[in-house]
Design an enzyme around this catalytic site. Structure first.
Site, short mmCIF file in Angstrom:
data_model
loop_
_atom_site.label_atom_id
_atom_site.label_comp_id
_atom_site.label_asym_id
_atom_site.label_seq_id
_atom_site.Cartn_x
_atom_site.Cartn_y
_atom_site.Cartn_z
N SER A 297 23.17 27.83 26.36
CA SER A 297 23.33 29.45 26.15
C SER A 297 21.96 29.69 25.87
CB SER A 297 23.91 28.92 25.00
OG SER A 297 24.41 30.46 24.06
N ARG A 337 61.98 36.78 61.20
CA ARG A 337 60.96 37.15 60.35
C ARG A 337 60.80 38.04 59.29
NH1 ARG A 337 58.90 35.12 63.48
NH2 ARG A 337 58.41 36.14 65.37
#
Length: 479
Positions: A297, A337
């Site tokens: 950090s 489909r």
């Protein structure tokens, strides 16, 4: 960089907002260019099968193979053109045919777009499955080593975020191993028989059957060759299984894969969650493997963030939604489909493959270099101290106290009073207990009963059993 390449780079998804899989092997195995390669490979494999049976020429098979380089295609243009037909195969097929000699008709003979797309997806799943299997096997090896090395290392078990009873870190690692192993087994089963999809426009194989019948009548195809024979040959060519029939709208194979992938991520997430808790400064029991530039950090240089576990946890939070989307698509399929459900499946399945692949790789790295701080585990046991074994005290001393007083239940009440007074900070638990129990319970026995490390139950035996189960063996009964 050419203008087209620059345009593609500008819109490419490289995982900037998905660092859990960015740069992973699973990302490369599911990239647009890779998938286009699978589409082209399926088309080329089909022409090879047709040529093998005299329904296409060897020259056509060679031409289809030569046109199978995905780098020769404009991916961005194909993606935009897919909006015209709803699938990427339609413009890809048009571009493929443009590279073939005039008069070549064997490519896509008797097939439909869903046949090629679904078969290519299954090939892609198989490739990612192999990557996952390698990472999961390595992670299991590392976890087995942790379990063996820390079989007897005492640590506090936690339930509902609170100290519960003493356990061992070996048992925790063995449980991680068991969960990850089960998930790996489910994934292996899900990808073992990935099926080819080949049914034609409505799943009846009508067009292909017509070509076969005409070849039979012309005497150019033996009677033993049927439409099913050709599909079986294609499956073998692609390394897929040949199902009994087309599965246009029966996507159980896909949901099975999605469920197994989600299981893998969940098992990895469990490990990451435990590491995150144990890596907190106030716990300090575990530490992620150190790597230059990872976890730091800039405003707080003292921090060493457990980023591997953070990324794994982020994946575990996203995977269930992706699996749900695959299931939703399967459940919404209609007719022969689907009108949108099938299309919704593609990106969800691909991202789930990426998430699982990235997570497995991160988990492999995490557990292979996990740092175990045994001294902190012991210190955390001492935070609750002898109170941690109040269950044992109640079980072993309460009956003796009942017998000594001749009053059933008096022992339990006495010990509970000691526990309550200790929790209320009215004194040290051992001292309060010593004052409450008769001298017939010697100090040495009391100290033994109050030692957390001496109350881990069958933890060591459970480690042995879980390790044996993952080796596929049966632990012999204890004698």
């Amino acid at each position: 960089m050419t203008s087209a390449a620059a345009d593609l780079a500008a819109v490419a998804d490289v995982g900037l907002l998905d660092p859990a899989w960015a740069g992973s092997r699973a990302e490369a195995a599911t990239a647009d260019r890779t998938f286009l390669g699978h589409l082209l490979d399926v088309e080329a494999a089909w022409v090879r099968v047709l040529a093998r049976h005299g329904l296409a020429t060897e020259a056509e098979a060679a031409a289809a193979a030569a046109a199978g380089d995905p780098d020769a295609y404009d991916l961005a243009a194909l993606a935009r053109a897919a909006q015209g037909g709803g699938t990427p195969l339609i413009p890809a097929l048009k571009a493929l045919r443009a590279q073939l000699p005039a008069g070549s008709r064997a490519v896509h003979l008797g097939a439909t777009s869903q046949d090629v797309v679904d078969s290519a997806l299954m090939v892609m799943v198989g490739r990612v499955g192999a990557i996952l299997a390698e990472d999961l096997a390595a992670a299991q090896d590392a976890l087995a080593e942790l379990a063996r090395a820390h079989r007897s290392t005492p640590m506090v078990a936690r339930s509902l975020a609170q100290h519960s009873l003493p356990s061992t870190f070996g048992l925790r690692a063995a449980n991680w191993l068991d969960g990850l192993g089960q998930a790996a087994d489910r994934l292996a089963a899900a990808v073992a028989d990935l099926p080819v999809q080949w049914g034609g426009a409505a799943g009846t194989l009508a067009s292909l059957s017509g070509h076969v019948d005409r070849a039979h009548r012309a005497g150019t195809l033996g009677p033993e060759v049927t439409a099913f024979t050709l599909v079986e040959d294609l499956a073998a060519e692609l390394g897929l299984a040949a199902p009994a029939g087309p599965w246009d709208t029966n996507h159980m194979a896909v949901t099975g894969v999605a469920a197994a992938l989600a299981d893998v991520v969940a098992a990895c997430g469990k490990i990451a969650n435990d590491v995150l808790t144990s890596a907190r400064i106030e716990n300090g029991e575990l530490g992620e493997p150190l790597a230059a530039g990872r976890g730091g950090s800039s405003p707080m240089p003292h921090k060493q963030n457990p980023v591997l576990s953070v990324l794994i946890r982020s994946a575990a939070l996203s995977a269930p939604g992706l699996a749900a989307r695959v299931y939703t698509a399967a459940g919404a399929a209609d007719d022969e489909r689907p009108d949108g459900a099938w299309h919704a499946e593609w990106p969800a399945l691909r991202r789930l493959l990426r998430v699982a692949g990235g997570t497995a790789a991160l988990t492999r790295e995490l557990v292979s270099g996990l740092r175990v701080h045994e001294d902190r585990m012991r210190r955390n046991l001492e935070l609750t101290g002898p109170l941690l074994v109040s269950e044992r005290i109640m079980a072993e001393l309460a009956p003796e106290l009942d017998e000594a007083s001749g009053e059933p239940g008096s022992g339990k009440r006495l010990i509970q009073d000691v526990v309550d007074r200790s929790l209320a900070c009215e004194g040290n638990f051992r001292a309060l207990l010593r004052a409450a129990v008769p001298e017939s319970v010697p100090d040495a026995r009391l100290d033994d009963l109050l030692d957390p490390a001496a109350y881990t139950g069958e933890a060591e035996a459970l480690v042995d059993r879980l390790l044996a189960a993952r080796r596929g063996t049966t632990t012999p009964p204890r004698t």
